[in-house]
Enzyme design. Structure first.
Site, PDB file in Angstrom:
ATOM      1  CG  ASP A 264      35.798  39.927  45.760  1.00 53.67           C
ATOM      2  OD1 ASP A 264      34.924  40.246  44.937  1.00 53.67           O
ATOM      3  OD2 ASP A 264      36.862  40.571  45.919  1.00 53.67           O
TER       4      ASP A 264
ATOM      5  CE1 TYR B  40      42.675  42.579  45.254  1.00 57.49           C
ATOM      6  CE2 TYR B  40      41.231  40.777  45.869  1.00 57.49           C
ATOM      7  CZ  TYR B  40      41.425  42.114  45.630  1.00 57.49           C
ATOM      8  OH  TYR B  40      40.379  42.994  45.772  1.00 57.49           O
TER       9      TYR B  40
ATOM     10  CE  LYS C 249      37.373  42.489  43.027  1.00 54.47           C
ATOM     11  NZ  LYS C 249      38.187  41.757  43.987  1.00 54.47           N
TER      12      LYS C 249
ATOM     13  CG  HIS D 162      40.556  45.610  40.570  1.00 55.36           C
ATOM     14  ND1 HIS D 162      41.370  44.562  40.901  1.00 55.36           N
ATOM     15  CD2 HIS D 162      40.194  46.175  41.743  1.00 55.36           C
ATOM     16  CE1 HIS D 162      41.493  44.495  42.216  1.00 55.36           C
ATOM     17  NE2 HIS D 162      40.786  45.461  42.754  1.00 55.36           N
TER      18      HIS D 162
HETATM   19  P1  NAD Z   1      37.941  44.403  55.460  1.00 59.07           P
HETATM   20  O1  NAD Z   1      37.139  45.600  55.789  1.00 59.07           O
HETATM   21  O2  NAD Z   1      37.302  43.112  55.165  1.00 59.07           O
HETATM   22  O3  NAD Z   1      38.971  44.294  56.660  1.00 59.07           O
HETATM   23  C1  NAD Z   1      39.762  43.173  56.874  1.00 59.07           C
HETATM   24  C2  NAD Z   1      40.422  43.342  58.233  1.00 59.07           C
HETATM   25  O4  NAD Z   1      39.421  43.462  59.234  1.00 59.07           O
HETATM   26  C3  NAD Z   1      41.233  42.110  58.623  1.00 59.07           C
HETATM   27  O5  NAD Z   1      42.515  42.157  58.085  1.00 59.07           O
HETATM   28  C4  NAD Z   1      41.220  42.215  60.126  1.00 59.07           C
HETATM   29  O6  NAD Z   1      42.199  43.133  60.537  1.00 59.07           O
HETATM   30  C5  NAD Z   1      39.855  42.811  60.404  1.00 59.07           C
HETATM   31  N1  NAD Z   1      38.839  41.798  60.789  1.00 59.07           N
HETATM   32  C6  NAD Z   1      38.274  40.819  60.025  1.00 59.07           C
HETATM   33  N2  NAD Z   1      37.378  40.123  60.749  1.00 59.07           N
HETATM   34  C7  NAD Z   1      37.358  40.679  61.988  1.00 59.07           C
HETATM   35  C8  NAD Z   1      36.643  40.403  63.162  1.00 59.07           C
HETATM   36  N3  NAD Z   1      35.735  39.425  63.242  1.00 59.07           N
HETATM   37  N4  NAD Z   1      36.897  41.172  64.270  1.00 59.07           N
HETATM   38  C9  NAD Z   1      37.789  42.177  64.213  1.00 59.07           C
HETATM   39  N5  NAD Z   1      38.501  42.502  63.119  1.00 59.07           N
HETATM   40  C10 NAD Z   1      38.280  41.741  62.014  1.00 59.07           C
HETATM   41  O7  NAD Z   1      38.949  44.840  54.274  1.00 59.07           O
HETATM   42  P2  NAD Z   1      39.343  44.268  52.853  1.00 59.07           P
HETATM   43  O8  NAD Z   1      39.993  42.947  52.937  1.00 59.07           O
HETATM   44  O9  NAD Z   1      40.123  45.340  52.196  1.00 59.07           O
HETATM   45  O10 NAD Z   1      37.951  44.139  52.082  1.00 59.07           O
HETATM   46  C11 NAD Z   1      37.269  42.902  51.896  1.00 59.07           C
HETATM   47  C12 NAD Z   1      37.446  42.389  50.502  1.00 59.07           C
HETATM   48  O11 NAD Z   1      37.019  43.372  49.553  1.00 59.07           O
HETATM   49  C13 NAD Z   1      38.914  42.150  50.098  1.00 59.07           C
HETATM   50  O12 NAD Z   1      39.478  41.016  50.705  1.00 59.07           O
HETATM   51  C14 NAD Z   1      38.775  42.081  48.605  1.00 59.07           C
HETATM   52  O13 NAD Z   1      38.236  40.845  48.205  1.00 59.07           O
HETATM   53  C15 NAD Z   1      37.789  43.219  48.356  1.00 59.07           C
HETATM   54  N6  NAD Z   1      38.454  44.496  48.050  1.00 59.07           N
HETATM   55  C16 NAD Z   1      38.254  45.048  46.816  1.00 59.07           C
HETATM   56  C17 NAD Z   1      38.823  46.268  46.474  1.00 59.07           C
HETATM   57  C18 NAD Z   1      38.553  46.846  45.122  1.00 59.07           C
HETATM   58  O14 NAD Z   1      39.201  47.824  44.743  1.00 59.07           O
HETATM   59  N7  NAD Z   1      37.613  46.298  44.377  1.00 59.07           N
HETATM   60  C19 NAD Z   1      39.655  46.956  47.385  1.00 59.07           C
HETATM   61  C20 NAD Z   1      39.854  46.381  48.638  1.00 59.07           C
HETATM   62  C21 NAD Z   1      39.238  45.170  48.959  1.00 59.07           C
END
Ligand code: NAD
Length: 280
Positions: free
Chosen positions: A48, A53, A78, A111
């Site tokens: 994704d 990004y 997106k 998005h």
């Molecule tokens: P997430 O909830 O996936 O959190 C990521 C963070 O969680 C990492 O940086 C790390 O600190 C922690 N983490 C990951 N694996 C872990 C583990 N096994 N143990 C402990 N901590 C861990 O947050 P995200 O990246 O914001 O969301 C996931 C995806 O969603 C994004 O990468 C993106 O592709 C998407 N996203 C979309 C929007 C949107 O507006 N559509 C906004 C934010 C994110």
């Protein structure tokens, strides 16, 4: 169930989507190439990304270097707010395809609704056209509220296959999901682990007991909870050991008690921007 053990869900477009993937928000382009190649090695096939990004090229390099069959990959990108409008989405999608090195994406999302711009309906109609031309297999939205979905329903011929929204144990989006279900819109979770902005252990201490009970980490319990809720999930990490950990969620199941305990952890606690405010 696909060959790598990840379940798939059926979209209203007729295509299947792997329920677990990797999100690449806040990943530098070079990191994105390394991390996506590592993820492919672990077994991930669903990535994704988004134009904003600024790492579509890095993802594209990993796809090209992987040697994997295009048909075995599931790639989402997106439409950014600045590219909304009746005609702009075409050039935006063509740019994304070029950076990704692909001739179609599996899923293209608006998005943010960016309601202050009031261009999301025109953008949706343009995306329907791009879909009909085969440049994208399925179209969906992100951060849409029910009123935005209602407007699409009233003025267009297809509904989004998914709505990608903030969703984690402290913010479960039960009302939105109940609204979407009868309309055939699946839910994708962003920030599935709370974006690391709060400690899952501190915010929801009950998760630690559930994790101990199953001999799993708190992150694995949360990812498993998303899967059992029927939500599509793509936790982000740049660390190989966490890629492995986050994928290792198919050898246990949360029971009804665990699921009820996690349902009770909903604190209505958003960590990201409210959809009505995402007007950048
Ligand atoms: P997430 O909830 O996936 O959190 C990521 C963070 O969680 C990492 O940086 C790390 O600190 C922690 N983490 C990951 N694996 C872990 C583990 N096994 N143990 C402990 N901590 C861990 O947050 P995200 O990246 O914001 O969301 C996931 C995806 O969603 C994004 O990468 C993106 O592709 C998407 N996203 C979309 C929007 C949107 O507006 N559509 C906004 C934010 C994110």
């Amino acid at each position: 169930m696909s060959s790598n053990g990840v379940p798939s869900l059926s979209l209203s477009s007729g295509y299947d989507i792997p329920q677990l993937g990797l999100g690449v928000f806040r990943m530098e382009p070079d990191d994105a190439t390394r991390v996506v190649l590592d993820a492919f090695e672990v077994g991930y096939r669903h990535i994704d990304t988004a134009k904003v990004y600024d790492n579509e090229e890095g993802v594209g390099t990993a796809i090209a270097q992987s040697g994997l069959d295009r048909k075995d990959l599931y790639i989402t990108t997106k439409l950014w707010n600045a590219d909304q409008g009746a005609t702009e989405p075409r050039a935006a999608l063509e740019g994304s395809l070029e950076r990704l090195g692909l001739d179609y994406v599996d899923l293209y999302l608006i998005h943010w609704p960016a309601p202050a711009k009031d261009l999301y309906l025109e953008s949706w109609l343009a995306m329907e056209q791009l879909h009909s031309e085969g440049l994208v297999r399925s179209i969906g939205v992100s951060n849409f509220e029910p009123e935005h979905l209602e407007r699409l329903a009233a003025h267009s011929s297809t509904m989004p296959v998914v709505n990608q929204v903030e969703l984690h144990p402290a913010f479960q989006q039960r009302d939105l999901r109940a609204f979407q279900e009868p309309r055939g819109i699946l839910t994708e979770a962003w920030g599935p682990l709370g974006q690391g902005k709060y400690s899952l252990e501190e915010q929801c201490p009950g998760l630690v007991d559930i994790a101990t009970k199953h001999g799993k980490s708190v992150a694995q319990v949360v990812i498993r909870w998303h899967l059992q809720e029927g939500v599509i999930v793509f936790p982000k990490t740049v660390r190989k050991e966490r890629l492995v950990e986050n994928f290792d969620v198919f050898d246990f199941a949360l029971d009804a008690t665990d699921m009820a305990e996690i349902a009770a952890m909903d604190a209505g606690k958003r960590v990201g921007t409210h959809p009505m405010d995402g007007n950048w």
